[in-house]
Design a protein around this motif. Structure first.
Motif, PDB file in Angstrom:
ATOM      1  N   LEU A  26       0.998  -1.033   0.333  1.00  0.00           N
ATOM      2  CA  LEU A  26      -0.435   0.235  -0.227  1.00  0.00           C
ATOM      3  C   LEU A  26       0.763   1.251   0.771  1.00  0.00           C
ATOM      4  CD1 LEU A  26      -2.215  -1.112   2.543  1.00  0.00           C
ATOM      5  CD2 LEU A  26      -2.846  -1.067   0.628  1.00  0.00           C
ATOM      6  N   SER A  27       0.368   2.316  -0.990  1.00  0.00           N
ATOM      7  CA  SER A  27       1.492   3.580  -0.530  1.00  0.00           C
ATOM      8  C   SER A  27       0.892   4.431  -0.817  1.00  0.00           C
ATOM      9  CB  SER A  27       2.965   3.250  -1.883  1.00  0.00           C
ATOM     10  OG  SER A  27       1.531   3.700  -3.532  1.00  0.00           O
ATOM     11  N   ILE A  28       1.294   6.226  -1.091  1.00  0.00           N
ATOM     12  CA  ILE A  28       0.688   7.474  -0.362  1.00  0.00           C
ATOM     13  C   ILE A  28       1.725   7.739  -1.430  1.00  0.00           C
ATOM     14  CG2 ILE A  28       0.859   7.768   1.598  1.00  0.00           C
ATOM     15  CD1 ILE A  28      -1.588   9.701   1.532  1.00  0.00           C
ATOM     16  N   GLN A  29       1.663   9.106  -2.266  1.00  0.00           N
ATOM     17  CA  GLN A  29       2.014   9.788  -2.670  1.00  0.00           C
ATOM     18  C   GLN A  29       2.470  11.385  -3.347  1.00  0.00           C
ATOM     19  OE1 GLN A  29       4.185   7.485  -6.104  1.00  0.00           O
ATOM     20  NE2 GLN A  29       4.007   6.390  -5.565  1.00  0.00           N
ATOM     21  N   GLY A  30       2.770  12.172  -3.302  1.00  0.00           N
ATOM     22  CA  GLY A  30       2.148  14.010  -3.716  1.00  0.00           C
ATOM     23  C   GLY A  30       1.319  14.550  -3.097  1.00  0.00           C
ATOM     24  N   CYS A  31       1.989  14.294  -1.656  1.00  0.00           N
ATOM     25  CA  CYS A  31       1.318  14.603  -0.404  1.00  0.00           C
ATOM     26  C   CYS A  31       1.680  16.138  -0.099  1.00  0.00           C
ATOM     27  CB  CYS A  31       1.494  14.000   0.684  1.00  0.00           C
ATOM     28  SG  CYS A  31       1.859  11.798   0.720  1.00  0.00           S
ATOM     29  N   GLY A  32       0.682  17.141   0.482  1.00  0.00           N
ATOM     30  CA  GLY A  32       1.090  18.331   0.652  1.00  0.00           C
ATOM     31  C   GLY A  32      -0.173  18.721   1.844  1.00  0.00           C
ATOM     32  N   TYR A  33       0.137  19.672   2.562  1.00  0.00           N
ATOM     33  CA  TYR A  33      -0.371  20.269   3.054  1.00  0.00           C
ATOM     34  C   TYR A  33      -0.169  21.451   3.685  1.00  0.00           C
ATOM     35  CZ  TYR A  33       3.331  21.264   6.483  1.00  0.00           C
ATOM     36  OH  TYR A  33       4.068  21.583   6.935  1.00  0.00           O
ATOM     37  N   LYS A  34      -1.889  21.928   4.332  1.00  0.00           N
ATOM     38  CA  LYS A  34      -2.029  23.410   4.691  1.00  0.00           C
ATOM     39  C   LYS A  34      -2.055  23.702   5.872  1.00  0.00           C
ATOM     40  CE  LYS A  34      -3.716  28.394   2.960  1.00  0.00           C
ATOM     41  NZ  LYS A  34      -4.541  28.663   1.959  1.00  0.00           N
ATOM     42  N   ILE A  35      -2.205  24.215   7.075  1.00  0.00           N
ATOM     43  CA  ILE A  35      -2.539  24.334   8.234  1.00  0.00           C
ATOM     44  C   ILE A  35      -3.442  25.917   8.485  1.00  0.00           C
ATOM     45  CG2 ILE A  35      -1.453  24.683  11.173  1.00  0.00           C
ATOM     46  CD1 ILE A  35       0.219  22.544  10.499  1.00  0.00           C
ATOM     47  N   GLU A  36      -4.105  25.543   8.516  1.00  0.00           N
ATOM     48  CA  GLU A  36      -5.353  26.969   8.906  1.00  0.00           C
ATOM     49  C   GLU A  36      -5.934  27.041  10.601  1.00  0.00           C
ATOM     50  OE1 GLU A  36      -7.394  27.693   5.963  1.00  0.00           O
ATOM     51  OE2 GLU A  36      -6.129  28.652   4.310  1.00  0.00           O
ATOM     52  N   ASN A  37      -5.343  28.230  11.509  1.00  0.00           N
ATOM     53  CA  ASN A  37      -5.658  27.449  13.189  1.00  0.00           C
ATOM     54  C   ASN A  37      -6.182  26.238  13.127  1.00  0.00           C
ATOM     55  OD1 ASN A  37      -5.823  30.839  12.971  1.00  0.00           O
ATOM     56  ND2 ASN A  37      -7.857  30.472  11.515  1.00  0.00           N
ATOM     57  N   ALA A  40      -3.137  14.683  -1.696  1.00  0.00           N
ATOM     58  CA  ALA A  40      -2.351  13.458  -1.526  1.00  0.00           C
ATOM     59  C   ALA A  40      -3.292  13.203  -3.330  1.00  0.00           C
ATOM     60  CB  ALA A  40      -2.710  12.072  -1.157  1.00  0.00           C
ATOM     61  N   ASP A  41      -1.659  12.825  -4.444  1.00  0.00           N
ATOM     62  CA  ASP A  41      -2.326  12.739  -5.387  1.00  0.00           C
ATOM     63  C   ASP A  41      -2.658  11.296  -5.667  1.00  0.00           C
ATOM     64  OD1 ASP A  41      -1.697  15.406  -6.096  1.00  0.00           O
ATOM     65  OD2 ASP A  41       0.553  14.303  -6.681  1.00  0.00           O
ATOM     66  N   PHE A  42      -1.967   9.898  -5.043  1.00  0.00           N
ATOM     67  CA  PHE A  42      -2.281   9.175  -5.373  1.00  0.00           C
ATOM     68  C   PHE A  42      -2.042   8.426  -3.217  1.00  0.00           C
ATOM     69  CE2 PHE A  42      -0.564   5.176  -5.569  1.00  0.00           C
ATOM     70  CZ  PHE A  42      -0.691   4.212  -6.748  1.00  0.00           C
ATOM     71  N   ILE A  43      -3.273   7.227  -4.172  1.00  0.00           N
ATOM     72  CA  ILE A  43      -3.055   6.310  -3.060  1.00  0.00           C
ATOM     73  C   ILE A  43      -3.237   4.806  -3.225  1.00  0.00           C
ATOM     74  CG2 ILE A  43      -4.134   5.855  -0.527  1.00  0.00           C
ATOM     75  CD1 ILE A  43      -5.059   8.586   0.341  1.00  0.00           C
ATOM     76  N   LEU A  64       1.642   1.435  10.752  1.00  0.00           N
ATOM     77  CA  LEU A  64       2.309   1.955   9.636  1.00  0.00           C
ATOM     78  C   LEU A  64       2.294   1.108   8.143  1.00  0.00           C
ATOM     79  CD1 LEU A  64       3.253   5.068   9.368  1.00  0.00           C
ATOM     80  CD2 LEU A  64       4.829   3.899  10.198  1.00  0.00           C
ATOM     81  N   ILE A  65       1.989   1.678   7.301  1.00  0.00           N
ATOM     82  CA  ILE A  65       2.306   1.173   6.157  1.00  0.00           C
ATOM     83  C   ILE A  65       3.600   2.042   5.147  1.00  0.00           C
ATOM     84  CG2 ILE A  65       0.757   0.258   4.103  1.00  0.00           C
ATOM     85  CD1 ILE A  65       0.657  -1.501   6.522  1.00  0.00           C
ATOM     86  N   ASP A  66       2.748   3.444   5.221  1.00  0.00           N
ATOM     87  CA  ASP A  66       3.805   4.054   4.436  1.00  0.00           C
ATOM     88  C   ASP A  66       3.969   5.261   4.886  1.00  0.00           C
ATOM     89  OD1 ASP A  66       5.075   4.612   2.160  1.00  0.00           O
ATOM     90  OD2 ASP A  66       3.469   5.012   0.599  1.00  0.00           O
ATOM     91  N   GLU A  67       4.699   6.086   4.802  1.00  0.00           N
ATOM     92  CA  GLU A  67       5.077   7.464   5.349  1.00  0.00           C
ATOM     93  C   GLU A  67       5.683   8.185   4.575  1.00  0.00           C
ATOM     94  OE1 GLU A  67       5.772   8.996   9.634  1.00  0.00           O
ATOM     95  OE2 GLU A  67       6.869   7.655   9.021  1.00  0.00           O
ATOM     96  N   VAL A  68       5.086   9.616   4.105  1.00  0.00           N
ATOM     97  CA  VAL A  68       6.125  10.894   3.802  1.00  0.00           C
ATOM     98  C   VAL A  68       6.164  11.496   4.260  1.00  0.00           C
ATOM     99  CG1 VAL A  68       5.980  12.117   1.591  1.00  0.00           C
ATOM    100  CG2 VAL A  68       4.739  10.449   1.359  1.00  0.00           C
ATOM    101  N   PHE A  69       7.786  11.880   4.443  1.00  0.00           N
ATOM    102  CA  PHE A  69       7.538  12.949   5.517  1.00  0.00           C
ATOM    103  C   PHE A  69       8.124  14.541   5.033  1.00  0.00           C
ATOM    104  CE2 PHE A  69       9.686   9.410   7.597  1.00  0.00           C
ATOM    105  CZ  PHE A  69       9.287   9.445   8.998  1.00  0.00           C
ATOM    106  N   PHE A  70       8.051  15.718   4.839  1.00  0.00           N
ATOM    107  CA  PHE A  70       7.695  16.740   4.532  1.00  0.00           C
ATOM    108  C   PHE A  70       9.244  17.642   5.006  1.00  0.00           C
ATOM    109  CE2 PHE A  70       3.586  15.755   4.919  1.00  0.00           C
ATOM    110  CZ  PHE A  70       2.377  16.292   4.293  1.00  0.00           C
ATOM    111  N   ASP A  71       9.696  18.104   4.620  1.00  0.00           N
ATOM    112  CA  ASP A  71      11.295  19.047   4.461  1.00  0.00           C
ATOM    113  C   ASP A  71      10.813  20.445   5.741  1.00  0.00           C
ATOM    114  OD1 ASP A  71      12.428  17.171   3.053  1.00  0.00           O
ATOM    115  OD2 ASP A  71      12.278  18.584   1.120  1.00  0.00           O
ATOM    116  N   PHE A  72       9.769  20.930   5.780  1.00  0.00           N
ATOM    117  CA  PHE A  72       9.739  21.825   6.300  1.00  0.00           C
ATOM    118  C   PHE A  72       9.466  21.842   7.806  1.00  0.00           C
ATOM    119  CE2 PHE A  72       6.828  25.160   8.179  1.00  0.00           C
ATOM    120  CZ  PHE A  72       7.318  25.779   8.183  1.00  0.00           C
TER     121      PHE A  72
END
Length: 224
Positions: free
Chosen positions: A13-24, A31-34, A113-121
């Motif tokens: 199982l995989s997840i790819q093309g991830c992003g996030y935006k925090i508002e309050n 995610a582009d793909f799961i 846990l099956i797959d994990e994507v880390f964010f650089d920031f």
């Protein structure tokens, strides 16, 4: 080669093309793909998306769950694309954190846990100053909402998100009893049945058609 075959062939199982935006107190996750690279006859356990943070300062590893939701089961050789989730966000304690998006699967006892994507920031949270703490204590009856709380959320919301165990009741209750609950949209009840088991009440609140007031009404009827 298909889109699914191109996606991380070494992962079941995989997840790819991830992003996030925090508002309050909300986080928008994309995610582009799961997808599932398993045999086409395989049906996964319930899949959970978890937005997590790992502390970068303490010697002992510390991981904090910031937001999560379940997305049901996924058949082998199938995938979801252009995924978007608007979730409740729990700020981590004071410190510097590395954020990640995790793909977890229910194995009958817990989410693994099956797959994990880390964010650089790196995400940083600041402690309140002593003066601010003192001011807060002296004015604790002030009606102004804390800055991290959205005006649309209530005190009931916080109670159900952080400390309740109502999800255990909802995980175990019979389908017929859930469908018989009055005052809750039928489609929301069906989504709850489909997306069980839940790891927290926060995950139930995130189900489309639900919310803190609906969850409270649901638990009151199931507990009566």
């Amino acid at each position: 080669m298909s889109f699914l075959e191109q996606a991380n062939q070494g992962a079941e199982l995989s997840i790819q093309g991830c992003g996030y935006k925090i508002e309050n107190d909300r986080v928008m996750i994309s995610a582009d793909f799961i997808g599932s690279n398993r045999d086409e006859l395989n049906m996964s356990g319930t899949i959970q998306i978890a937005f997590s943070a790992q502390n970068q300062q303490n010697r002992e590893p510390q991981s904090v769950l910031l937001a999560s939701t379940t997305i049901g089961e996924l058949r082998g050789q199938h995938f979801l694309s252009d995924c978007y989730y608007d979730l409740l966000f729990q700020h981590p304690p004071t410190g510097t954190w590395q954020l990640s998006l995790q793909l977890r699967e229910w194995d009958g006892l817990e989410y693994t846990l099956i797959d994990e994507v880390f964010f650089d920031f790196l995400y940083q949270t600041q402690a309140m100053s002593d003066a601010a703490d003192a001011y807060s204590s002296e004015h604790e009856t002030n009606t102004i909402e804390p800055q991290i709380t959205s005006p649309r959320e209530s005190i009931t919301h916080s109670k159900f998100v952080d400390s309740g165990d109502g999800h255990c009741l909802i995980n175990k209750i019979k389908k017929a009893e859930l469908r018989a609950v009055k005052g809750i949209p039928k489609k929301a009840l069906e989504r709850i049945i489909t997306e069980r088991p839940f790891q927290s009440e926060r995950a139930i609140i995130n189900v489309k058609g639900m919310g803190p007031k609906m969850l409270k009404k649901l638990l009151e009827q199931l507990s009566s």
